[in-house]
Design an enzyme around this catalytic site. Structure first.
Site, short mmCIF file in Angstrom:
data_model
loop_
_atom_site.label_atom_id
_atom_site.label_comp_id
_atom_site.label_asym_id
_atom_site.label_seq_id
_atom_site.Cartn_x
_atom_site.Cartn_y
_atom_site.Cartn_z
N ARG A 60 0.82 -1.22 0.00
CA ARG A 60 0.00 0.00 0.00
C ARG A 60 0.86 1.27 0.00
O ARG A 60 0.49 2.26 0.63
CB ARG A 60 -0.93 0.02 1.23
CG ARG A 60 -2.06 -0.99 1.21
CD ARG A 60 -3.17 -0.52 0.28
NE ARG A 60 -4.35 -1.36 0.39
CZ ARG A 60 -5.41 -1.07 1.13
NH1 ARG A 60 -5.46 0.04 1.83
NH2 ARG A 60 -6.43 -1.89 1.16
N ARG A 72 -3.75 6.92 0.62
CA ARG A 72 -4.25 8.14 1.26
C ARG A 72 -3.28 8.87 2.18
O ARG A 72 -3.50 10.02 2.51
CB ARG A 72 -5.52 7.81 2.07
CG ARG A 72 -6.72 7.63 1.18
CD ARG A 72 -7.86 7.02 1.94
NE ARG A 72 -7.45 5.70 2.41
CZ ARG A 72 -8.26 4.84 3.01
NH1 ARG A 72 -9.50 5.16 3.27
NH2 ARG A 72 -7.82 3.66 3.38
N ARG A 80 -7.02 11.38 -6.37
CA ARG A 80 -8.21 10.60 -5.98
C ARG A 80 -9.47 11.45 -6.10
O ARG A 80 -10.50 10.99 -6.57
CB ARG A 80 -7.99 10.10 -4.56
CG ARG A 80 -9.16 9.44 -3.90
CD ARG A 80 -9.34 8.01 -4.37
NE ARG A 80 -10.26 7.32 -3.50
CZ ARG A 80 -11.58 7.48 -3.53
NH1 ARG A 80 -12.13 8.29 -4.40
NH2 ARG A 80 -12.34 6.82 -2.69
N ASP A 115 -6.90 -2.77 -7.27
CA ASP A 115 -7.41 -3.37 -6.04
C ASP A 115 -7.74 -4.83 -6.30
O ASP A 115 -8.05 -5.21 -7.43
CB ASP A 115 -8.67 -2.64 -5.54
CG ASP A 115 -8.95 -3.02 -4.09
OD1 ASP A 115 -8.34 -2.42 -3.19
OD2 ASP A 115 -9.76 -3.95 -3.87
N TYR A 131 -14.86 -11.52 0.42
CA TYR A 131 -15.60 -10.28 0.09
C TYR A 131 -16.77 -10.57 -0.84
O TYR A 131 -17.85 -9.99 -0.70
CB TYR A 131 -14.66 -9.26 -0.56
CG TYR A 131 -13.61 -8.72 0.39
CD1 TYR A 131 -13.89 -7.62 1.20
CD2 TYR A 131 -12.37 -9.32 0.51
CE1 TYR A 131 -12.94 -7.13 2.09
CE2 TYR A 131 -11.41 -8.84 1.39
CZ TYR A 131 -11.70 -7.74 2.18
OH TYR A 131 -10.77 -7.28 3.07
O1 CP3 Z 1 -0.08 -1.63 -2.47
C1 CP3 Z 1 -0.41 -0.71 -3.26
O2 CP3 Z 1 -0.05 0.48 -3.12
C2 CP3 Z 1 -1.22 -1.08 -4.49
C3 CP3 Z 1 -2.63 -0.88 -4.44
C4 CP3 Z 1 -3.51 -1.77 -3.56
C5 CP3 Z 1 -4.74 -1.29 -3.03
N1 CP3 Z 1 -5.38 -2.32 -2.42
C6 CP3 Z 1 -5.23 0.10 -3.15
C7 CP3 Z 1 -6.34 0.56 -2.29
C8 CP3 Z 1 -3.40 -3.12 -3.20
C9 CP3 Z 1 -2.27 -4.11 -3.47
C10 CP3 Z 1 -4.60 -3.46 -2.49
C11 CP3 Z 1 -4.87 -4.81 -1.98
C12 CP3 Z 1 -6.08 -5.07 -1.21
N2 CP3 Z 1 -7.32 -4.49 -1.34
C13 CP3 Z 1 -6.18 -6.08 -0.22
C14 CP3 Z 1 -5.09 -7.04 0.18
C15 CP3 Z 1 -4.04 -6.44 1.03
C16 CP3 Z 1 -4.51 -5.89 2.36
O3 CP3 Z 1 -4.36 -4.68 2.58
O4 CP3 Z 1 -5.04 -6.68 3.17
C17 CP3 Z 1 -7.50 -6.05 0.28
C18 CP3 Z 1 -8.07 -6.95 1.36
C19 CP3 Z 1 -8.21 -5.05 -0.45
C20 CP3 Z 1 -9.66 -4.69 -0.34
C21 CP3 Z 1 -9.85 -3.27 0.03
N3 CP3 Z 1 -9.57 -2.20 -0.80
C22 CP3 Z 1 -10.36 -2.77 1.24
C23 CP3 Z 1 -10.80 -3.62 2.42
C24 CP3 Z 1 -10.39 -1.38 1.13
C25 CP3 Z 1 -10.96 -0.41 2.14
C26 CP3 Z 1 -10.04 -0.18 3.25
C27 CP3 Z 1 -9.20 1.03 2.97
O5 CP3 Z 1 -7.98 0.95 3.21
O6 CP3 Z 1 -9.79 2.01 2.53
C28 CP3 Z 1 -9.85 -1.04 -0.13
C29 CP3 Z 1 -9.67 0.31 -0.70
C30 CP3 Z 1 -8.31 0.69 -1.20
N4 CP3 Z 1 -7.50 -0.11 -1.96
C31 CP3 Z 1 -7.67 1.95 -1.03
C32 CP3 Z 1 -6.44 1.88 -1.71
C33 CP3 Z 1 -5.42 2.97 -1.86
C34 CP3 Z 1 -8.26 3.16 -0.32
C35 CP3 Z 1 -9.40 3.70 -1.11
C36 CP3 Z 1 -9.43 5.19 -1.26
O7 CP3 Z 1 -8.49 5.81 -1.77
O8 CP3 Z 1 -10.47 5.76 -0.89
#
Ligand code: CP3
Length: 354
Positions: free
Chosen positions: A32, A36, A45, A82, A158
């Site tokens: 990640r 944000r 974003r 994602d 999910y």
């Molecule tokens: O690592 C990186 O920088 C690459 C991008 C990436 C994202 N999500 C961007 C994201 C990667 C590799 C993921 C993986 C992901 N997504 C996982 C597996 C890894 C982990 O963290 O457990 C999972 C379970 C998800 C599902 C997911 N996506 C959730 C549960 C959420 C909401 C929680 C949160 O952090 O907001 C997301 C949203 C998400 N994915 C964001 C980002 C940058 C935030 C959304 C936003 O900008 O509003």
């Protein structure tokens, strides 16, 4: 779309541990690393509208992938997307609601599986591949590009619940009540993930990582069927199509089962969460010819200070002379000060030079 650039092993520090070489200082990237906690991400974003619009707009997705590379000089970029792009591309309704996380129209039983259609993924996946190609073009020489997907089990948690859960109960219950039906869902996600990762590799990804955030929710005997077997299928098929591309597994929370996971799935790298005892695992993992990656607590990166400095040095010494990549034990959290990330990279780069 331009063809895949062959990996430049000699120029790329990130790839060297995968040829069995421990390098000092170790390569560093963070799960990640785009997101944000960076003001420049929040700006893009807002421009993009919804989170999925950002994932499917190659110019913007490529830009946010490159932001942490410009700011911190990590050894690898990770594609911005994602794990829920896969069910969305298959036709499931997926939304990201502000402050709530992902919301999906749940698929709770075998009869609902007709809502997933593997022939529908082409257009959406094409946008992701275009992002990969754009990032590849924009990266400095020597910086690797990591593609990724969620592991079938984690994505299924999910798909079935329709949102994030603390205990993954809905997917576990379906798996107990109707293992045949649930295995059809896992099979759809497995074959789709193979095509998706293979497409990312063809577009320019040098390495891929399979995120299995909820692997630790399964009892030992279930781990084999829903985590290890599907992951082995993905790794085996990718290896036959793209023998030169390393695959990293991140089965969070499986503890003592890590060596078994490594042996049975055939991954080239293993992401360690914060609970994994790297010193105990190190020799076994190195004997298997596999790279260890991890495992700083993301909250220590929020806290910063001397405790961060101490732990970074400790992790590097725990890795010893085994092939190793520095990372967190899970993703960066939004309240992380960017200055602490800069300090972390500095510490990793100094920490092992003297
Ligand atoms: O690592 C990186 O920088 C690459 C991008 C990436 C994202 N999500 C961007 C994201 C990667 C590799 C993921 C993986 C992901 N997504 C996982 C597996 C890894 C982990 O963290 O457990 C999972 C379970 C998800 C599902 C997911 N996506 C959730 C549960 C959420 C909401 C929680 C949160 O952090 O907001 C997301 C949203 C998400 N994915 C964001 C980002 C940058 C935030 C959304 C936003 O900008 O509003």
């Amino acid at each position: 779309m331009p063809g895949r650039t062959p990996p430049r092993l000699s120029e790329c520090r990130f790839l060297q541990p995968f040829s069995g070489k421990a390098i000092s200082p170790p390569p560093v990237w963070l799960m990640r690393q785009a997101g944000r906690y960076l003001p420049e991400y929040r700006e893009i974003r807002e421009k993009a509208g919804g989170f999925l619009d950002l994932c499917y707009t190659p110019t913007l997705a490529a830009e946010v992938t490159l932001q942490p590379i410009r700011r911190f000089g990590f050894d690898a970029a990770i594609l911005f997307s994602d794990i829920l792009v896969v069910p969305h591309a298959l036709g499931q309704k997926v939304e990201f609601k502000e402050g709530e996380g992902p919301v999906l129209e749940p698929i709770r039983q075998a009869a609902d599986l007709s809502r997933l259609d593997q022939s529908r993924t082409t257009d959406k996946f094409a946008k992701v591949y275009e992002t990969v190609a754009r990032v590849r073009d924009g990266l400095p020489r020597g910086t690797a590009l990591i593609g990724f997907c969620g592991a079938p089990w984690t994505v299924a948690t999910y798909v079935v619940a329709g949102h994030g859960t603390t205990d993954q109960a809905d997917a576990r219950l379906w798996a107990y009540r109707d293992p045949e039906g649930f295995s059809r869902l896992i099979d759809i996600l497995t074959t789709t993930s193979i095509e998706y990762l293979s497409g990312q590799i063809l577009a320019g990804a040098d390495v891929v990582q399979i995120f299995d955030t909820w692997a630790g929710a399964l009892p030992t005997n279930e781990l084999e069927r829903w985590v290890i077997t599907p992951t082995r299928k993905i790794v085996t098929e990718l290896r036959s199509r793209h023998p030169e591309v390393p695959v990293i597994g991140f089965p969070k929370g499986i503890g003592v089962h890590v060596p078994h996971y490594v042996e049975e799935t055939g991954v080239d790298g293993i992401g360690c969460d914060t609970t994994m005892p790297m010193p105990e695992l190190r020799d076994r993992i190195a004997e298997l010819g596999v790279v260890m990656q991890g495992n700083l607590d993301p909250l220590l990166l929020v806290a910063g200070g001397v405790e961060l400095e101490r732990r970074v040095c400790e992790i590097i010494s725990e890795a010893g002379d085994a092939p190793f990549i520095f990372n967190l034990g899970h993703g960066i959290v939004p309240q992380t000060p960017p200055s602490h990330v800069a300090r972390l990279v500095e510490l990793v780069r100094q920490g092992s030079s003297g």
